[in-house]
Design an enzyme around this catalytic site. Sequence first.
Site, PDB file in Angstrom:
ATOM      1  N   LYS A 160       0.878  -1.303  -0.094  1.00 34.51           N
ATOM      2  CA  LYS A 160      -0.025  -0.118  -0.083  1.00 34.51           C
ATOM      3  C   LYS A 160       0.895   1.180  -0.023  1.00 34.51           C
ATOM      4  CE  LYS A 160      -3.943  -1.906   2.160  1.00 34.51           C
ATOM      5  NZ  LYS A 160      -4.420  -2.671   3.683  1.00 34.51           N
ATOM      6  N   GLN A 168      -5.379  -1.426   9.619  1.00 37.31           N
ATOM      7  CA  GLN A 168      -5.090  -2.568   8.766  1.00 37.31           C
ATOM      8  C   GLN A 168      -5.693  -3.630   9.885  1.00 37.31           C
ATOM      9  OE1 GLN A 168      -3.921  -3.443   5.865  1.00 37.31           O
ATOM     10  NE2 GLN A 168      -4.324  -5.456   6.349  1.00 37.31           N
ATOM     11  N   ASP A 206     -11.668   3.364   4.044  1.00 36.76           N
ATOM     12  CA  ASP A 206     -12.035   1.988   4.031  1.00 36.76           C
ATOM     13  C   ASP A 206     -13.714   1.908   4.016  1.00 36.76           C
ATOM     14  OD1 ASP A 206     -10.204  -0.089   3.860  1.00 36.76           O
ATOM     15  OD2 ASP A 206      -9.956  -0.379   6.070  1.00 36.76           O
TER      16      ASP A 206
HETATM   17  N1  GUN Z   1      -7.559  -6.580   5.931  1.00 42.73           N
HETATM   18  C1  GUN Z   1      -7.927  -7.532   4.913  1.00 42.73           C
HETATM   19  N2  GUN Z   1      -8.449  -6.318   4.001  1.00 42.73           N
HETATM   20  C2  GUN Z   1      -8.821  -5.200   4.574  1.00 42.73           C
HETATM   21  C3  GUN Z   1      -9.250  -3.876   4.282  1.00 42.73           C
HETATM   22  O1  GUN Z   1      -9.680  -3.598   2.990  1.00 42.73           O
HETATM   23  N3  GUN Z   1      -9.068  -2.929   5.016  1.00 42.73           N
HETATM   24  C4  GUN Z   1      -8.287  -2.824   6.330  1.00 42.73           C
HETATM   25  N4  GUN Z   1      -8.387  -2.141   6.953  1.00 42.73           N
HETATM   26  N5  GUN Z   1      -8.038  -4.063   6.586  1.00 42.73           N
HETATM   27  C5  GUN Z   1      -7.979  -5.248   5.816  1.00 42.73           C
END
Ligand code: GUN
Length: 297
Positions: free
Chosen positions: A54, A98, A121
């Site tokens: 990311k 995350q 998100d």
């Molecule tokens: N863990 C796995 N997929 C995601 C996501 O799309 N957002 C977040 N914050 N954590 C994740």
Amino acid sequence: MTATRIDGKAFAAKLRERVGEAALGFAEKVGRKPGLAVVLVGEDPASQVYVRSKGKATVAANMESFEHKLPESTTQQELEALVDQLNADDAVDGILVQLPLPKHLDEQAVVDRITPAKDVDGLTPVSTGRLALGLKGLVPCTPLGSLMLLKDTLGDLTGMNAVVIGRSILVGKPMAQLLLDANATVTIAHSRTKDLADVVKRADIVVAAVGRPEMIRKDWLKDGATVIDVGINRLPPEPGAEKGRLVGDVAYDEASEVAGAITPVPGGVGPMTIAVLLRNTLVAAHGNAGIEAPEGL
Ligand code: GUN
């Protein structure tokens, strides 16, 4: 007949390109780059890989990346204090914590603390509520990316039968809302659904988000169905191999004999998630700066 392979990797690359250009335009207008803060607590290896990619993708899209890596021993209070700090920081347009968090932390309380204007998100109660109401807002990345692939493959989804398998907050529920907004007839199936194969058989669109390797078989699918496979599962390693193969929730090879179009794993939905995260950050940045986001993202 063999299904068309839906190339999420190529679609995501084009989206990232458009977002990167728009980010340059934003910086020229506003005098700073859009900024994304990613918070990782603990040492989960898969999460570490995601967070690193990311960060790289954010910089490649002409945005500022702020990575916060906290130890496993972080307390609820410390984590919430960091979220408060990021909420107040004008250089930060988007905040992603995350998931999953270590077990001693209250995930929902942390997510609830994120200011909705920075909720890239789409997981806060405000974002979720706006989606349910059909109002504009930030939408979870994986479902929005899946919808983009569906529209690119099928065009107008009006009247189509869509079955979403899985009811998670991150994927299944928002996916169903988005399909409903696109005028599909939507069924949400899950682990307790009776006669799941029969339910799936009626679907023009199947979105699989259950997390069970290759559960959906060829004979579950209607001829010509469009299949979006959100699952990413690692099989046990073959003898002599270090790592097992990555597979989706759909048995890809056999499903390809029946489906009209299908996303592969890897290279389907996965790359869309980060591309949409960048898109959401750009949209949030425009909102935070009080200017209109460009069309077509
Ligand atoms: N863990 C796995 N997929 C995601 C996501 O799309 N957002 C977040 N914050 N954590 C994740």
